[in-house]
Design a protein around this motif. Structure first.
Motif: not given
Length: 370
Positions: A268-286
């Motif tokens: 969670l901290a990794g996603k935040y550190a590099f700019g993720a703020r919504t569930g869209g990051a999960n969709v992209i990574l998935g």
């Protein structure tokens, strides 16, 4: 005036460059463990990636925030060092999933959270940060010249205001090296069979590993992550809800060839550190994991320069450490946080969680008696 958090499942799906870079910030906590696991067990890499891909998307859409989906590190670590075979790992994951689903539905994790002091929870976050930093150093020293190049790239982009973009460039360079080493693999769908890498086998080692993992999971992946959701994303997500979703993940992913997975404060901290703020990051990574499942082999992952992942892992570790310490900097509770972190690094996160809880209770009694 009391602070008002947003609800557990507020909708939030944005597709942008920052969500993309944030998504990749979670992968640096996954790929090194997956590479090591593929080299030491009979795990099927495409099926593991399939599990990660599906549940990144599921929980990103459900929670509407970039919740992490990462391996259960205690169990994965035991498998990597040879203490658990993949069938034993699968059995331990199913057992852990059943326990997490049960205690989450009964509200037992939330009750535990009311007993555990906040310094103990933040200490668990700090312990995970130290463990990530230790792993980062280990990965980076594997090839110091390559790590130096990666560090220079991250540092230069950070100086000019593009730190979040550094993950794209660093992972892209690593991917080019891997493909150049092994060649471009032919895409193929993972076999649609149950337990493709071996039927789960319950053993004494699997039971011991499950107990160790549950201590770490309750402290870090449920309680500490729930706290971090509020700190970083202004979200009120209960530890019982997180426990339930982790249980569902394990019980559903392992039969299709996945590994035990959890939410975690590090990812969670990794996603935040590099700019993720919504569930869209999960969709992209998935989607990325699902695409990788079509072409990934153990050889391809092994060819990826892990020293580059080590550099990115440093950024993740520092972000998590900052989130753990900043809210209580200058207070007496900082001693407990640091103590729990050191014990977690030197011994075990589950043990540190228990000792931190006791320390908070003794500190509270001491203040009450004054």
């Amino acid at each position: 005036m009391a602070h008002s958090f947003r609800s557990e499942t507020d909708s939030g799906l944005e597709i942008s460059t920052s969500e993309l870079t944030g998504a990749l910030g979670d992968s640096v906590t996954v790929l090194p463990l997956l590479v090591a696991l593929a080299a030491t067990t009979t795990v099927s890499v495409p099926h593991v990636l399939l599990g990660f891909g599906v549940f990144q998307i599921v929980w990103g859409v459900y929670y509407g925030m970039p919740l992490s989906v990462e391996p259960m590190k205690a169990l994965i670590g035991l498998a990597i060092v040879g203490s658990l075979s993949y069938p034993e790992l699968a059995a331990a994951g199913l057992l852990a999933g059943g326990v997490l689903l049960t205690v989450g539905n009964l509200g037992l994790v939330g009750r535990l959270q009311t007993v555990v002091g906040e310094p103990a929870i933040r200490g668990v976050q700090f312990a995970v940060a130290l463990l990530l930093l230790e792993a980062a150093v280990g990965l980076s020293t594997g090839n110091l010249p390559v790590a130096a190049v990666g560090l220079a790239v991250v540092g230069l982009l950070a100086v000019v205001g593009y730190r979040q973009s550094s993950v794209l460039l660093v992972l892209g360079l690593g991917g080019v090296v891997a493909v150049a080493t092994t060649g471009m693999p032919t895409p193929r769908l993972p076999d649609p069979t149950l337990f493709p890498a071996g039927t789960p086998t319950l053993s004494g080692a699997a039971l011991e590993g499950t107990v160790a993992q549950l201590g770490m999971t309750v402290g870090n992946a449920a309680i500490a992550t729930a706290l971090l959701c509020g700190d970083l994303y202004d979200r009120d997500v209960s530890s019982d809800t997180l426990s339930t979703s982790m249980g569902v993940t394990c019980l559903a992913a392992i039969p299709i060839g996945g590994v035990p997975m959890c939410h975690g404060s590090g990812g969670l901290a990794g996603k935040y550190a590099f700019g993720a703020r919504t569930g869209g990051a999960n969709v992209i990574l998935g989607m990325g994991y699902l695409a990788l499942a079509l072409v990934a082999t153990g050889a391809l992952l092994a060819a990826f320069p892990l020293s580059l992942l080590g550099v990115l892992l440093v950024v993740v570790a520092l972000e998590l450490a900052r989130a753990a310490i900043a809210p209580i900097a200058g207070s007496r509770a900082l001693v407990i946080v640091i103590g729990v972190g050191v014990v977690g690094l030197a011994v075990n996160v589950g043990v540190a969680f228990v000792l931190g809880t006791v320390a908070c209770w003794l500190s509270s009694r001491s203040e009450t008696s004054r």
